[in-house]
Motif scaffolding. Structure first.
Motif, mmCIF file in Angstrom:
data_model
loop_
_atom_site.group_PDB
_atom_site.id
_atom_site.type_symbol
_atom_site.label_atom_id
_atom_site.label_comp_id
_atom_site.label_asym_id
_atom_site.label_seq_id
_atom_site.Cartn_x
_atom_site.Cartn_y
_atom_site.Cartn_z
ATOM 1 N N MET A 1 41.855 48.666 34.134
ATOM 2 C CA MET A 1 42.307 47.984 35.347
ATOM 3 C C MET A 1 42.904 46.630 34.997
ATOM 4 O O MET A 1 42.459 45.950 34.072
ATOM 5 N N VAL A 2 43.908 46.234 35.750
ATOM 6 C CA VAL A 2 44.565 44.942 35.556
ATOM 7 C C VAL A 2 44.098 44.001 36.658
ATOM 8 O O VAL A 2 44.128 44.350 37.841
ATOM 9 N N GLN A 3 43.672 42.787 36.281
ATOM 10 C CA GLN A 3 43.171 41.833 37.260
ATOM 11 C C GLN A 3 44.327 41.131 37.962
ATOM 12 O O GLN A 3 45.250 40.637 37.328
ATOM 13 N N THR A 4 44.270 41.079 39.291
ATOM 14 C CA THR A 4 45.242 40.345 40.085
ATOM 15 C C THR A 4 44.490 39.402 41.027
ATOM 16 O O THR A 4 43.263 39.443 41.120
ATOM 17 N N PHE A 5 45.217 38.565 41.729
ATOM 18 C CA PHE A 5 44.585 37.649 42.684
ATOM 19 C C PHE A 5 43.799 38.398 43.751
ATOM 20 O O PHE A 5 42.800 37.894 44.270
ATOM 21 N N ARG A 6 44.233 39.595 44.098
ATOM 22 C CA ARG A 6 43.549 40.348 45.150
ATOM 23 C C ARG A 6 42.575 41.374 44.592
ATOM 24 O O ARG A 6 42.046 42.193 45.343
ATOM 25 N N GLY A 7 42.332 41.314 43.277
ATOM 26 C CA GLY A 7 41.386 42.234 42.666
ATOM 27 C C GLY A 7 42.056 43.170 41.676
ATOM 28 O O GLY A 7 43.276 43.125 41.469
ATOM 29 N N PRO A 8 41.264 44.035 41.040
ATOM 30 C CA PRO A 8 41.806 44.915 40.005
ATOM 31 C C PRO A 8 42.680 46.018 40.584
ATOM 32 O O PRO A 8 42.415 46.541 41.669
ATOM 33 N N VAL A 9 43.726 46.362 39.830
ATOM 34 C CA VAL A 9 44.599 47.468 40.212
ATOM 35 C C VAL A 9 44.852 48.343 38.989
ATOM 36 O O VAL A 9 44.712 47.895 37.847
ATOM 37 N N GLY A 134 35.693 28.649 40.362
ATOM 38 C CA GLY A 134 34.848 28.982 41.501
ATOM 39 C C GLY A 134 35.388 30.052 42.412
ATOM 40 O O GLY A 134 34.783 30.347 43.446
ATOM 41 N N THR A 135 36.517 30.645 42.060
ATOM 42 C CA THR A 135 37.075 31.743 42.854
ATOM 43 C C THR A 135 36.730 33.074 42.189
ATOM 44 O O THR A 135 36.191 33.120 41.088
ATOM 45 N N ALA A 136 37.063 34.144 42.863
ATOM 46 C CA ALA A 136 36.874 35.475 42.292
ATOM 47 C C ALA A 136 38.107 35.943 41.526
ATOM 48 O O ALA A 136 38.149 37.078 41.045
ATOM 49 N N VAL A 137 39.099 35.058 41.395
ATOM 50 C CA VAL A 137 40.343 35.420 40.712
ATOM 51 C C VAL A 137 40.125 35.382 39.204
ATOM 52 O O VAL A 137 39.795 34.334 38.634
ATOM 53 N N ARG A 138 40.321 36.511 38.547
ATOM 54 C CA ARG A 138 40.129 36.610 37.102
ATOM 55 C C ARG A 138 41.481 36.643 36.398
ATOM 56 O O ARG A 138 42.434 37.272 36.873
ATOM 57 N N ALA A 139 41.560 35.959 35.281
ATOM 58 C CA ALA A 139 42.818 35.871 34.537
ATOM 59 C C ALA A 139 43.146 37.197 33.863
ATOM 60 O O ALA A 139 42.266 37.867 33.317
ATOM 61 N N GLY A 140 44.432 37.532 33.862
ATOM 62 C CA GLY A 140 44.885 38.766 33.228
ATOM 63 C C GLY A 140 45.760 38.537 32.017
ATOM 64 O O GLY A 140 46.258 39.497 31.417
ATOM 65 N N MET A 141 45.954 37.269 31.638
ATOM 66 C CA MET A 141 46.797 36.929 30.495
ATOM 67 C C MET A 141 46.308 35.623 29.891
ATOM 68 O O MET A 141 45.796 34.753 30.596
ATOM 69 N N LEU A 142 46.463 35.495 28.567
ATOM 70 C CA LEU A 142 46.205 34.245 27.848
ATOM 71 C C LEU A 142 47.534 33.647 27.421
ATOM 72 O O LEU A 142 48.480 34.373 27.099
#
Length: 325
Positions: A1-9, A134-142
C-alpha cells in the motif's frame, strides 16, 4: 500500500503521477517575523485546491509533495487541501540542506553533548511509520540533497539517516542533485554503500542536463532519473528537456524516467510574481497541456508516456520489504 494524506491506497489506484512537486514552500522563521506580502493565508488553500482540481481534469491522479523539513513543511496546513482536492497527495520526509543543519543537531546525537540516538533517524522513521507532526499523515517518500557544497558532514548525516529509514521501511529515496557537477554519481555511491538498492533511488533534477552519457550511467546502475523540472525554462528550455527525454526513449530507457515540474502553488523562494514574469510555464499543468503534446509530436508513444507517468511512479512509491543479502 502507498501512504497518502487520506490514507493508504493500492499502487494501481495512483494513476498518472507527478513525482516531484510542492504545494507550499516557506521559511518558518521568516514567515513568522516577516510574512511575505504575496502569501495570502485566507485564500491559499482554495488556490491549491483549484490547481489540483485542474490537474484532475487534465488526467493527473496523484501528486507527491516533496516539501520536507528545511522547506517549511506544514502538513496540518495541507490536510484541508488534501481533503478537498480530487487527487491523491503524498507527503514526504527528509531534511533539505545542501550544507549545514540547524544548531539543534550539533548537540543532539551519538557522542554529542546531549548523547543519544540520531534524532534524524527517529524523525524520519516516525514520519513514515506513525505520522507527521501529530497527524495521521504518513510519509511515502524520503528526500535528500547534495549540491555545490558536496557531501558535507551534515549532508552525510542526513543521507545516512535516510538510508537507514529506507532500509527499515522500504520507502524510496529521491534526491536533489546538480547534474552540471554529475553529483548523482556521488549520491548513488554513498547510498549504495549504506545498503540502499539503487532501483529504490530517484536521482532528481536530472532533466537539467543534456549529457546523455551521464544520464545513461545513472540509469544503467539501476536508478530512475527525475526529469522533473519542466517549466523551469530559466534553467533549461522545455524544448531541450523534451529532446533529452526523446533521445533516451529512443535508447530504450522508458522504464527508468519519471516526469514532473518541481513547481509550487506558493514558494517564498520564487514567489508568484517572479514566476509569472520569468517562468510562466512553471505550473502543475505544464506537463499535460504543453510537454506531453511536445513529446508525442517528437515521436514518443502513448505506451512510453504511460510507463513514465503511471507505471514507473507506482513501482517506486510501493514500499519494498527489507532486502537481505
Amino acid at each position: 500500500m502507498v501512504q497518502t494524506f487520506r490514507g493508504p491506497v493500492q499502487p494501481d489506484q495512483l494513476g498518472s503521477t507527478l513525482v516531484h512537486e510542492h504545494v507550499f514552500v516557506g521559511s518558518p522563521e521568516l514567515d513568522l517575523n516577516f510574512p511575505h506580502p504575496e502569501w495570502e493565508p485566507d485564500t491559499a488553500v482554495d488556490r491549491a485546491v483549484t490547481a489540483l482540481t485542474r490537474l484532475r481534469d487534465l488526467g493527473v491522479r496523484t501528486v507527491v509533495d516533496l516539501t520536507v523539513l528545511g522547506l517549511g513543511r506544514d502538513v496540518a496546513r495541507l490536510v484541508p487541501v488534501a481533503e478537498r482536492a480530487p487527487v491523491h497527495l503524498i507527503a514526504s520526509t527528509g531534511y533539505y540542506t545542501a550544507d549545514v543543519l540547524p544548531p539543534f543537531f550539533r548537540t543532539h546525537g551519538p557522542g554529542l553533548l546531549v548523547d543519544g540516538p540520531d534524532p534524524l533517524i527517529e524523525f524520519f522513521l516516525h514520519d513514515i511509520e506513525e505520522g507527521i507532526a501529530g497527524t495521521a499523515v504518513r510519509a511515502g517518500m524520503l528526500k535528500v540533497v547534495t549540491d555545490e557544497e558536496g557531501i558535507t558532514e551534515d549532508v552525510a548525516r542526513v543521507m545516512t539517516a535516510a538510508a537507514v529509514a529506507a532500509q527499515q521501511t522500504g520507502v524510496p529515496i529521491t534526491t536533489h542533485s546538480r547534474p552540471a557537477l554529475r553529483n548523482g554519481l556521488d549520491q548513488q555511491a554513498f547510498l549504495q554503500k549504506r545498503g540502499v538498492p539503487l532501483d529504490r533511488v530517484v536521482i532528481g533534477h536530472s532533466g537539467d542536463t543534456e549529457d546523455l552519457t551521464y544520464l545513461r550511467v545513472l540509469m544503467d546502475a539501476g536508478s530512475t532519473i527525475g526529469m522533473d523540472r519542466f517549466g523551469m525554462e530559466h534553467v533549461l528550455p522545455d524544448e531541450r528537456r523534451v529532446a533529452t527525454v526523446l533521445a533516451l526513449l529512443r535508447l530504450g530507457y522508458a522504464d527508468r524516467m519519471v516526469l514532473s515540474h518541481d513547481a509550487a502553488c506558493f514558494s517564498r523562494v520564487t514567489p508568484p510574481s517572479w514566476r509569472a514574469a520569468h517562468a510562466p510555464h512553471w505550473r502543475f499543468e505544464n506537463l499535460p497541456t504543453r510537454v506531453v503534446p511536445m513529446l508525442l509530436a517528437g515521436g514518443a508513444t502513448e505506451d512510453e508516456l504511460h510507463q513514465m507517468t503511471v507505471v514507473n511512479p507506482a513501482r517506486l512509491l510501493t514500499p519494498h520489504p527489507k532486502r537481505t543479502s
